[in-house]
Design an enzyme around this catalytic site. Structure first.
Site, PDB file in Angstrom:
ATOM      1  N   ASP A  90      67.130  56.052  12.527  1.00  0.00           N
ATOM      2  CA  ASP A  90      68.393  56.602  12.041  1.00  0.00           C
ATOM      3  C   ASP A  90      69.284  55.497  11.476  1.00  0.00           C
ATOM      4  O   ASP A  90      69.283  54.363  11.963  1.00  0.00           O
ATOM      5  CB  ASP A  90      69.125  57.298  13.194  1.00  0.00           C
ATOM      6  CG  ASP A  90      70.511  57.749  12.794  1.00  0.00           C
ATOM      7  OD1 ASP A  90      70.608  58.702  12.005  1.00  0.00           O
ATOM      8  OD2 ASP A  90      71.491  57.129  13.249  1.00  0.00           O
ATOM      9  N   GLU A 112      65.519  56.406   7.468  1.00  0.00           N
ATOM     10  CA  GLU A 112      66.603  57.199   6.883  1.00  0.00           C
ATOM     11  C   GLU A 112      67.493  56.247   6.095  1.00  0.00           C
ATOM     12  O   GLU A 112      68.362  55.590   6.654  1.00  0.00           O
ATOM     13  CB  GLU A 112      67.417  57.901   7.971  1.00  0.00           C
ATOM     14  CG  GLU A 112      68.466  58.834   7.388  1.00  0.00           C
ATOM     15  CD  GLU A 112      69.688  59.042   8.278  1.00  0.00           C
ATOM     16  OE1 GLU A 112      70.264  60.134   8.224  1.00  0.00           O
ATOM     17  OE2 GLU A 112      70.067  58.111   9.007  1.00  0.00           O
TER      18      GLU A 112
END
Length: 699
Positions: A354, A409
């Site tokens: 993330d 990401e």
């Protein structure tokens, strides 16, 4: 004297040196010649990665040993029944262990100070050889700061933390069960094309409460398997004190969230998924950490610089969180050990990292448009310490388990993020194609159907670097959150509450919504990448947004749930979207378009609103026109012979209008069309996506 080399250029001698230092850099520059001026950046990154790896080898005996920090740090039972405790607290003046085992006496068990800010403690067993600190005991680390302040902390290496009753903070619970879970099933083979079901355990029930690991294991995993997904991405597993953070404000990095159950129950979930042939990825958050100090990493030793940068650099202004100092030796140990812990203790098969954009740049991506100019990806704005950490993490994951999967990401489009480390890349397997959902939302929000630009849709779906694998998705959890809308809600809005019954005629809104929902997902699946992702519930057009309990909604769980039962109701139209999603995935499993080379798009006709392309030996045809159908529409193909329909969004079982006869055979002729040597004539109704397969193809 040689002429000076301008920024963005690279002398021949410097290029030769870079090519000599980075084993496969030549391959990277061959694939993307625009990177040639930045060869020195790749050389510097690769050398720094190797230097760090060599330093770990010289000082720690190698990355294998270095990444096992969880075997010594924290609290551990010894063979003699005693307890060994170890912490890193460089800013502490004294460290102690307390808990219910010593009636919370804060100073009766002091740690001994070691070099480099480390502290250790050995507690012998009782005289009868029983454990002084049994399984389930409550513990705290007591820190005496340099200013004399006494601080109660949870070990950064705590394996289980719990919150009881109305307590605001979490408690450290010693997890050492007598009969730990034993895995029964081996890891599945790496999927040739990943179809990811983005999952959150807590919201997986239709009831207004936090669901459990066991509920997910026995009720949701079978649905995922039935839908044809071969991979799940588990969100919000790493412990986070604030439920409404969606798992992105981590407080205990080694603890599986106790709000869903026990560590052993999470292991059972992973093991059960493996028994179904499902790969399990963890959503790992190493880009930042919660600001909590009493039950988080922040101010662990009484200073703001233990795990994080001190001062303003250590704070993420947008996320209101702390930022790791990736150049710190012990922070590297902590994060790399954390990666290994989830792989080995819980059996995860890889990670979705993330917030990678925030890690890659000193500006954290804030206020940056990222035009695609390659100068944006190099130079002083890049946080090379974080970049080296990501290279080390990917190296570790793929060394331990070569079939593991790592996904980045990153919204910036950093070049070589998914290239091998040997080429000077960062080593991820995939990146998320984050522009695709934005494009679909933009079209639904700003344009009439007849004004959709086919070329722009194709450009967005195919805009990726050669051999850089992307995970395509039409929508993820981001679009489901309150304040945004899912595709189904953009398409059907309030009518989802009143007109989804099969006993009522199609309204224009519901008809349009159901047809476009299928088409958008199919073209994204087939054209957008080398993997596909869906957030739980969106496959059937879940009728509500996602909103976790918080003060602003009176702590309500009404929107923090997934109503899977809607697809089981034969009288509701949700079943049609669910049926389509299942068959789309199962056809991909059979035909393998995600693992095939990128598609050749033969047509993107603006007036007719037609997109046609070939991939994996299949012919995909989409008619996005809101009203026009076409008979005998010529579509190009490379393959001669007979074709049949293998997927039709207009079929009755998908809520379509049944305008196509599936017994029809289509014959391609050696008639060149749209740069294809052959072509065939098809009937393509409005708002229909169609897949044709040559009957002579092996699959």
């Amino acid at each position: 004297m040689a002429a000076p080399v301008a920024r963005g250029e690279c002398s021949e001698a410097a290029l030769a040196a870079a090519l000599a230092d980075v084993p496969e850099l030549a391959r990277l520059l061959e694939l993307d010649p625009y990177l040639k001026p930045f060869a020195l950046d790749f050389q510097r990154r690769y050398k720094k990665f190797n230097e760090t790896l060599n330093n770990i080898g010289e000082n720690e005996g190698g990355i294998d040993k270095f990444s096992r920090g969880y075997e010594s740090f924290g609290v551990h039972r010894c063979a003699d029944g005693g307890l060994y405790c170890k912490e890193w607290a460089p800013g502490a003046e004294g460290v102690f262990l307390t808990g219910d085992f010593n009636d919370w006496n804060p100073f009766s068990y002091p740690y001994k100070k070691l070099d480099y800010g480390k502290w250790e403690l050995y507690i012998p067993p009782k005289q009868n050889k029983s454990q002084l600190v049994p399984h389930g005991s409550k513990l705290k680390v007591v820190i005496r700061s340099k200013s004399g302040e006494i601080l109660y902390r949870i070990s950064p290496w705590a394996k289980y933390v719990t919150r009881e009753g109305e307590n605001v903070n979490y408690d450290w619970t010693h997890w050492d069960p007598e009969h730990p879970y034993k895995f029964k099933h081996s890891r599945p083979k790496k999927p040739r094309g990943v179809r990811i079901y983005e999952s959150h355990v807590g919201i997986s029930s239709y009831e207004g409460k936090i669901a459990s690991y066991k509920h997910f294991t026995y009720n949701v995993l079978p649905r995922i398997k039935d839908l044809g997904y071969n991979c799940i991405q588990m969100m919000a597993i790493m412990e986070h004190a604030y439920y409404a953070s969606f798992g992105y404000q981590i407080t205990s990095f080694f603890a599986a969230s106790s709000r869903y159950g026990t560590p052993e129950e999470l292991k059972e979930l992973v093991d059960t998924a493996h028994s179904m042939g499902i790969t399990v990825l963890l959503d790992v958050v190493h880009s930042h950490a919660s600001k909590n100090s009493e039950d988080g990493l922040n101010m662990f030793d009484g200073t703001d610089s233990c795990y994080f940068h001190s001062g303003p650099r250590g704070n993420h202004d947008l996320w209101d969180s702390r930022l790791f100092i990736y150049s710190s030796w012990e922070v590297l140990r902590f994060l790399l050990s954390n990666i290994r812990w989830w792989l080995e203790e819980y059996g995860f098969d890889g990670f979705r990292f993330d917030g990678v954009t925030s890690m890659l740049y000193h500006h954290h991506g804030m206020g940056q448009a990222f035009s695609g100019d390659y100068h944006e990806y190099f130079g002083l704005q890049v946080d090379e310490d974080a970049l080296i950490y990501l290279m080390l993490a990917n190296h570790l994951v793929h060394t331990l388990y070569p079939n593991s999967i790592t996904i980045a990401e990153d919204v910036s489009g950093m070049p070589a993020l998914c290239s091998p480390i040997s080429q000077g890349g960062v080593g991820f397997d995939y990146r998320l194609a984050m522009a695709i959902p934005d494009k679909w939302i933009q079209l639904l929000k700003e344009f009439k159907d007849e004004d959709w630009n086919m070329g722009n849709i194709v450009y967005t779906l195919t805009n990726r670097r050669y051999l850089e694998k992307c995970i395509a998705y039409a929508e993820s959890h981001d679009q489901a959150l309150v304040g945004d809308k899912t595709l189904a809600f953009w398409l059907m809005d309030a009518e989802m509450y009143t007109n989804m019954s099969v006993l009522t005629p199609f309204t224009p809104v519901i008809d349009r919504g159901i047809q476009l929902h299928k088409m958008i997902r199919l073209i994204t699946h087939a054209l957008g990448g080398e993997g596909y992702l869906n957030f739980m519930g969106n496959e059937f057009g879940h009728p509500e947004w996602l909103d976790f309990p918080r003060k602003g909604n009176n702590e309500s769980y009404h929107y923090a749930r997934r109503q899977f039962h809607l697809t089981d109701d034969d009288l509701l139209r949700y079943k049609f979207l669910n049926n389509f999603d299942r068959d789309m995935n199962k056809l991909e499993e059979r035909c393998g378009w995600l693992s095939a080379p990128q598609a050749f798009v033969s047509e993107k006709h603006e007036g007719n609103k037609i997109i046609a392309f070939e991939r994996a030996g299949l012919v995909f045809i989409f008619n996005f026109h809101p009203s026009k159908s076409y008979t005998d529409y010529r579509v190009g193909t490379t393959l001669p012979g007979k074709f049949r329909i293998v997927l039709d969004t207009d079929a009755a079982e998908y809520g379509g209008h049944q305008r196509l006869d599936h017994s029809t055979e289509f014959f391609s002729q050696p008639f060149k069309h749209n740069e294809r040597p052959c072509s065939l004539l098809v009937y393509i109704p409005n708002r229909v996506g169609l897949i044709l397969q040559n009957v002579d193809m092996p699959n």
